[in-house]
Design a protein around this motif. Structure first.
Motif, PDB file in Angstrom:
ATOM      1  N   THR A  69       4.619  50.771 -18.054  1.00 28.13           N
ATOM      2  CA  THR A  69       5.209  50.119 -19.224  1.00 28.13           C
ATOM      3  C   THR A  69       5.143  51.057 -20.428  1.00 28.13           C
ATOM      4  N   MET A  70       5.818  50.664 -21.494  1.00 26.27           N
ATOM      5  CA  MET A  70       5.769  51.405 -22.758  1.00 26.27           C
ATOM      6  C   MET A  70       4.334  51.626 -23.225  1.00 26.27           C
ATOM      7  N   GLN A  71       3.490  50.642 -22.940  1.00 29.54           N
ATOM      8  CA  GLN A  71       2.105  50.737 -23.383  1.00 29.54           C
ATOM      9  C   GLN A  71       1.266  51.585 -22.430  1.00 29.54           C
ATOM     10  N   GLY A  72       1.896  52.078 -21.409  1.00 35.29           N
ATOM     11  CA  GLY A  72       1.148  52.879 -20.455  1.00 35.29           C
ATOM     12  C   GLY A  72       0.452  52.057 -19.384  1.00 35.29           C
ATOM     13  N   ASP A  73       0.689  50.757 -19.411  1.00 28.43           N
ATOM     14  CA  ASP A  73       0.091  49.920 -18.372  1.00 28.43           C
ATOM     15  C   ASP A  73       0.849  50.087 -17.058  1.00 28.43           C
ATOM     16  N   GLU A  74       0.130  49.850 -16.006  1.00 31.61           N
ATOM     17  CA  GLU A  74       0.774  49.891 -14.693  1.00 31.61           C
ATOM     18  C   GLU A  74       1.041  48.475 -14.201  1.00 31.61           C
ATOM     19  N   ASN A 548      17.759  45.829  -4.136  1.00 37.24           N
ATOM     20  CA  ASN A 548      17.143  45.491  -5.415  1.00 37.24           C
ATOM     21  C   ASN A 548      15.941  46.393  -5.713  1.00 37.24           C
ATOM     22  N   ALA A 549      15.132  46.589  -4.691  1.00 37.56           N
ATOM     23  CA  ALA A 549      13.932  47.411  -4.893  1.00 37.56           C
ATOM     24  C   ALA A 549      14.325  48.850  -5.208  1.00 37.56           C
ATOM     25  N   LEU A 550      15.267  49.374  -4.445  1.00 37.68           N
ATOM     26  CA  LEU A 550      15.655  50.767  -4.664  1.00 37.68           C
ATOM     27  C   LEU A 550      16.297  50.948  -6.038  1.00 37.68           C
ATOM     28  N   SER A 551      17.132  50.015  -6.430  1.00 38.62           N
ATOM     29  CA  SER A 551      17.815  50.170  -7.725  1.00 38.62           C
ATOM     30  C   SER A 551      16.829  50.042  -8.885  1.00 38.62           C
ATOM     31  N   LYS A 552      15.865  49.170  -8.713  1.00 35.43           N
ATOM     32  CA  LYS A 552      14.844  49.059  -9.765  1.00 35.43           C
ATOM     33  C   LYS A 552      14.065  50.379  -9.862  1.00 35.43           C
ATOM     34  N   ALA A 553      13.725  50.929  -8.727  1.00 31.25           N
ATOM     35  CA  ALA A 553      13.022  52.215  -8.729  1.00 31.25           C
ATOM     36  C   ALA A 553      13.879  53.292  -9.393  1.00 31.25           C
ATOM     37  N   ARG A 554      15.150  53.285  -9.075  1.00 27.14           N
ATOM     38  CA  ARG A 554      16.071  54.281  -9.649  1.00 27.14           C
ATOM     39  C   ARG A 554      16.123  54.134 -11.164  1.00 27.14           C
ATOM     40  N   PHE A 555      16.224  52.904 -11.605  1.00 27.12           N
ATOM     41  CA  PHE A 555      16.356  52.664 -13.034  1.00 27.12           C
ATOM     42  C   PHE A 555      15.098  53.063 -13.776  1.00 27.12           C
ATOM     43  N   GLU A 556      13.975  52.950 -13.115  1.00 30.10           N
ATOM     44  CA  GLU A 556      12.695  53.268 -13.766  1.00 30.10           C
ATOM     45  C   GLU A 556      12.262  54.705 -13.493  1.00 30.10           C
ATOM     46  N   PHE A 557      13.148  55.500 -12.974  1.00 28.95           N
ATOM     47  CA  PHE A 557      12.859  56.911 -12.680  1.00 28.95           C
ATOM     48  C   PHE A 557      11.664  57.077 -11.753  1.00 28.95           C
ATOM     49  N   ARG A 558      11.435  56.093 -10.884  1.00 26.62           N
ATOM     50  CA  ARG A 558      10.430  56.270  -9.833  1.00 26.62           C
ATOM     51  C   ARG A 558      11.128  56.986  -8.670  1.00 26.62           C
ATOM     52  N   TRP A 559      11.225  58.309  -8.840  1.00 26.60           N
ATOM     53  CA  TRP A 559      11.986  59.116  -7.884  1.00 26.60           C
ATOM     54  C   TRP A 559      11.464  58.973  -6.466  1.00 26.60           C
ATOM     55  N   GLU A 560      10.146  59.068  -6.319  1.00 30.60           N
ATOM     56  CA  GLU A 560       9.584  59.018  -4.957  1.00 30.60           C
ATOM     57  C   GLU A 560       9.921  57.691  -4.291  1.00 30.60           C
ATOM     58  N   ASP A 561       9.842  56.612  -5.053  1.00 27.16           N
ATOM     59  CA  ASP A 561      10.172  55.307  -4.476  1.00 27.16           C
ATOM     60  C   ASP A 561      11.648  55.249  -4.093  1.00 27.16           C
ATOM     61  N   GLN A 562      12.484  55.839  -4.950  1.00 30.10           N
ATOM     62  CA  GLN A 562      13.914  55.846  -4.636  1.00 30.10           C
ATOM     63  C   GLN A 562      14.171  56.571  -3.304  1.00 30.10           C
TER      64      GLN A 562
END
Lengths: 641, 641
Positions: A69-74, A548-562
């Motif tokens: 998150t913006m606050q650095g939370d996971e 849904n999971a892959l697109s969310k990962a893509r949007f959040e720049f979680r490359w490895e998850d993508q």
């Protein structure tokens, strides 16, 4: 016209010479192909246990990294469960030996039913001949058990049990497998989002129960191919109310390939998602090759017995006989072939209907039977002996895959009289097979332009009373040799949407050569795309979860998850690394397409973040509040919908 | 959350440094890429001359080898004419110099209309700044002419002429080009065979006349993008009643690529069939790169001026102004950009509609404008200044490509309120542009599951009064990064069938990295397949000719013809040679899939030949006679249909 002989490198018909040549040149499997065992990234094999401990259904669970998150939370992201066709090869806890074969997980279920008997030896003359030939010892799979057959008077088919109201362990296994633990995502509103589908008459329940599986099999609308001689099989189901399945073809030819290569293609094919494998070998040592494949295969194996029968008469179609064919069916049945393509629908009076086609008869089986019929001026022995065939299929629980010997081989020949006349015959044969409680699916084209695919599917459902359709593509144009995985993937996605139950893959080598391992993978991935696109379009419950999971990962720049959530993590990672090879780039909040300052996804995230912090709900509230504030100020800019 | 800066390799915003770095590192084109000039096998460039000698429409004619009959006689097969986007690069008679650019074939036509004037110099401040910077001299295209603009009070657009009832040379050129000499096949019954299409409301005449072209442009249902500053252009048309077109994207990014590479991607892309090219550069030397591309491009060039405008304000969306944007449009207009993506449909009140999306705003242009709107709490300057934009576009005859800034970036976001709200705005803007006789097409998604594609197309036709739709795919699933040419090719074929006029390609690198030349080719071929499949499905007159010719060649084992008639002869030949490398195999009457004894096509030919000799008619007669003979004998085997 030059005959083919003048350009034939080596077609000796002397069996001894061929067997000898085989032992010299054949390459045998000595270990499982390591590429087929490599772990999938961030994945683990899980098993869902059914009503009894020996019903353990394998799935692959892909873990995800948390959202920051913006606050650095996971904020944790749940693991995603995907359908797993790869068998024990991707389970690090299973000890594998390619020379012993897989563990016979269905053996206890088959034994319990107490309707089969172990035979003393092989029933087919050819099988015994091969078994007794010492020259073949070096080639032979080293761990062959005794064959099994239905006891006299017993009907051992899954369809028979289904019609008796019995849920077999195989059926329960399939129900768990189809559900893919989708109940687990119900509580995750983001993952569970899904569009309304349009199913063209499919009736898919929100949850697949064992009873539903039974009912669909009893109705003939689905098949569970599972030869009693293939206890290594992990059961799966083919029917329009289940996930769309795909088949990968392998098999040597007279010119190329070895046993080791074919076994590797099988384990490689199922790694990438082949639900079934057809062994279409026509070259050397077909019998031995098949044994190696089946003993190591967790997926149903299909064959076209006619190919081997033709080899037995030295390639002369007119010399084929019912006896040679019958012996071949029994030979393959006792090895454990789960479904067989039988071209019994090619009738003598159909053949003239093909005369003004652009590409005549392109199905190998169809061409062989047509040649036989014309040579003898007789109705095909497959048609006249069809009830005997039903009895054989019943005795081992082999499913018919009624071949479309007159399928179109070009756009111009699509949906013509010949094709549809044969389809009507296949409908008649379906009903005969059902009299014996023998499972049936129907093979389909081929080459069909897009506007004619729906007619094809509808006609099949009508003629064959919803017996599962199993099509080769179809290719929607003829003009792209080298890319026929794509020309056919377009058609496959559509016919899958319209109701086709299984899609037979086409590789880039179609029309040009034999597929190698790369081609097998490309074909499988293309067809996984087509099948999944069809599941989404039909509105198959839970199908959208992975998107849904892959697109969310893509949007959040979680490359490895993508990468990891994709059908082919290796290729995705490799493509990314070509442009941005540094490890840091995999956590970078931009992609190489646009660069750091100029990434639309990053900009869009910034837009969101301006109005609130993650998680999603807060962002919505933030934007909504902003809208309300502006409206309160009298601004007309944020207009209510 | 780490910001992007921490992972950004080099984002110096000092212009001098960047220009200096550029001159040091930039690779310039020194010659035409030989790969783009290599002759296509068995092909020659032909020109069809129109009503005046300077209307010479290029086509590629593929010659075929003869059919060999049973008697050994040769029966000629006609050459096949195919649409040719490759420009003068594949004409061995044209002298090419990448540093001079292509010949200005439209210059006389533009001059004759006597409605434009040559300017003394560039009108845009930025253009003049770049032109005056001596540090850029080494980078600059060496042969820049004076820019041209409409005379005061004159309307120079093709739409304006069409509405005046004037057929311009460009329109006549396009009519000849669309027909592809299809009249020549009318006398060849085999080539002329074609299935009835289903056009979803398309109204394609049997022959495209110049008047039909004019009417469609006047109606706004088709566009002929042709900037008066791009006289090198070979005119083409985009509209639902014409052949489906495809676009290839190229362009550098801040991280990678050079001018030479981008020019090579352009010539490579059109070689394989790109009808237009978009230069989406966002990196160094955008202005100079574009000049090199346009001067050497025979196809329309599209851009997204917003990308460059953002560069001019150092990537800070909120610092964008109408003035910067306007200057960028003029800068690009005077270079010869033929169509421009303008994201004027992103309105302030649309933005909150994206808040609960899975992937927010993924269009780069959409994200930039959304960020601007929110930062200023104002309606987008593209929307508020849209009439001024129309005047600019009119002055150079640039077509609008109204951008879908809110297109879905994931399956879950397909066809949502945000997307359709913007589409309605694009419909309003279309009508405004038409007031100025400015040509318009509409950009579309994106990510859409199959069952929702038709709704998308229908909605666009309604909202935008049939202005041409131009979509990116759509991708029918999100789960296959690395294979998005395929996920999107499936959707592209369908939306093309439903009425989409141009398909923007997606390469295997989509979402992962910048496409290289291989990716460009794969993307183009995939989209040529999709577009052609759509033409076939719509029943476009003559579309099936190439399929018929190729399938006939395939059936007759004319391997070379099969390769040559395909979209990619090189790959087809290479795949064939992997299995059967010997030259003899190319005339062999079997293929490597089955081997010499076991080829279904060979068997089927044997069946035919038993009943008569080629040509086709004789075979039909032979089989028919056989059927009649059997019927006369009282046999029931050959039953009449």
């Amino acid at each position: 016209m030059t005959t083919s002989n003048s350009t034939t490198p080596n077609t000796s018909s002397d069996k001894t010479t061929r067997a000898f040549a085989s032992t010299v040149r054949e390459r045998l499997p000595d270990a499982v192909d390591p590429a087929s065992m490599a772990p999938f990234p961030a994945s683990r094999k899980v098993y869902v246990t059914g009503s009894r401990p020996d019903i353990r259904v394998p799935m692959r669970e892909i873990s995800q990294t948390p959202t920051i998150t913006m606050q650095g939370d996971e904020v944790a992201n749940p693991p995603i469960c995907v359908y797993d066709t790869s068998g024990p090869y991707t389970d690090p806890d299973v000890e594998l030996d390619i020379r012993k074969g897989l563990a016979p997980l269905r053996r206890a279920w088959i034994d319990e039913r107490n309707d089969t008997e172990l035979l003393e030896g092989l029933s087919s003359a050819y099988g015994r001949e091969r078994a007794g030939d010492p020259a073949l010892t070096p080639l032979r799979f080293p761990n062959i058990g005794r064959p099994r057959r239905a006891r006299s008077g017993a009907n051992v088919t899954q369809m028979h049990y289904a019609r008796q109201g019995v849920v077999t362990p195989e059926m329960e296994y399939v129900a768990l497998r189809e559900n893919q633990r989708r109940a687990a995502i119900k509580d995750d509103p983001e993952l569970a989002k899904q569009h309304l589908g349009f199913g063209f008459g499919a009736t898919i329940p929100a949850e697949i129960t064992p009873e539903f599986v039974r009912d669909e099999i009893a109705r003939g609308r689905a098949i569970l191919p599972a030869n009693i001689n293939h206890p290594e099989l992990e059961p799966m189901i083919i029917g329009r109310n289940f996930l769309v399945k795909i088949n990968g073809n392998i098999g040597n030819s007279a010119l190329t390939s070895s046993i080791a290569e074919e076994v590797e293609k099988m384990t490689w094919g199922i790694r990438w998602g082949a639900d079934t494998i057809m062994d279409l070998s026509t070259g050397r040592n077909i019998h031995e090759t098949r044994e190696w494949i089946i003993r190591n295969s967790p997926v149903p194996i299909g064959t076209v017995p006619l190919y081997q029968a033709l080899e037995k008469v030295n390639g002369k179609a007119e010399e084929l006989t019912w006896e040679v064919f019958r012996d071949t069916v029994i030979e393959q049945a006792e090895q454990g072939v789960d479904y067989m393509t039988i071209h019994a629908g090619v009738r003598l009076h159909h053949i003239p209907l093909t005369a003004d086609r652009t590409t005549g008869i392109v199905s190998r089986g169809g061409a062989i039977m047509a040649q036989w019929c014309l040579a003898h001026h007789q109705e095909s022995f497959l048609y006249t002996h069809f009830r005997e065939l039903c009895e054989l299929m019943q005795a081992y629980d082999i499913a018919f895959s009624l071949g479309d010997g007159l399928r179109p081989g070009s756009i111009n020949d699509a949906n013509d009289e010949a094709q549809f006349a044969e389809l009507e015959t296949l409908g008649e044969l379906t009903k005969i097979a059902w009299e014996y409680d023998v499972q049936v699916m129907i093979e389909g084209p081929g080459h069909v332009p897009m506007q004619m695919i729906h007619e094809n599917m509808t006609k099949q459902l009508e003629c064959c009373d919803e017996a599962p359709f199993y099509t080769l593509g179809p290719l929607v144009t003829d003009i792209a040799p080298g890319y026929d995985h794509i020309t056919s993937g377009i058609g496959a996605a559509q016919i899958g949407w319209y109701g086709c139950a299984m899609l037979c893959y086409v590789t880039p080598k179609e029309h040009l050569g034999l597929p190698d391992k790369n081609d097998v993978k490309t074909g499988i991935i293309t067809y996984r795309i087509a099948a999944h696109a069809a599941d989404l379009a039909k509105g198959h419950p839970g199908a959208q979860r992975r998107d849904n999971a892959l697109s969310k990962a893509r949007f959040e720049f979680r490359w490895e998850d993508q990468f990891n959530l994709g059908l082919d993590p290796d290729t995705a990672r490799e493509f990314h690394d070509e442009t941005l090879p540094k490890p840091a780039a995999k956590v970078a909040h931009f992609c190489s397409m646009c660069g750091p300052k100029f990434c639309s996804m990053k900009l869009s995230q910034d837009v969101r973040e301006r109005f609130g912090s993650k998680p999603q709900q807060d962002v919505d509230v933030g934007l909504q509040q902003q809208a309300e504030r502006f409206q309160a100020q009298g601004s007309q800019l944020y207009q209510p919908e």
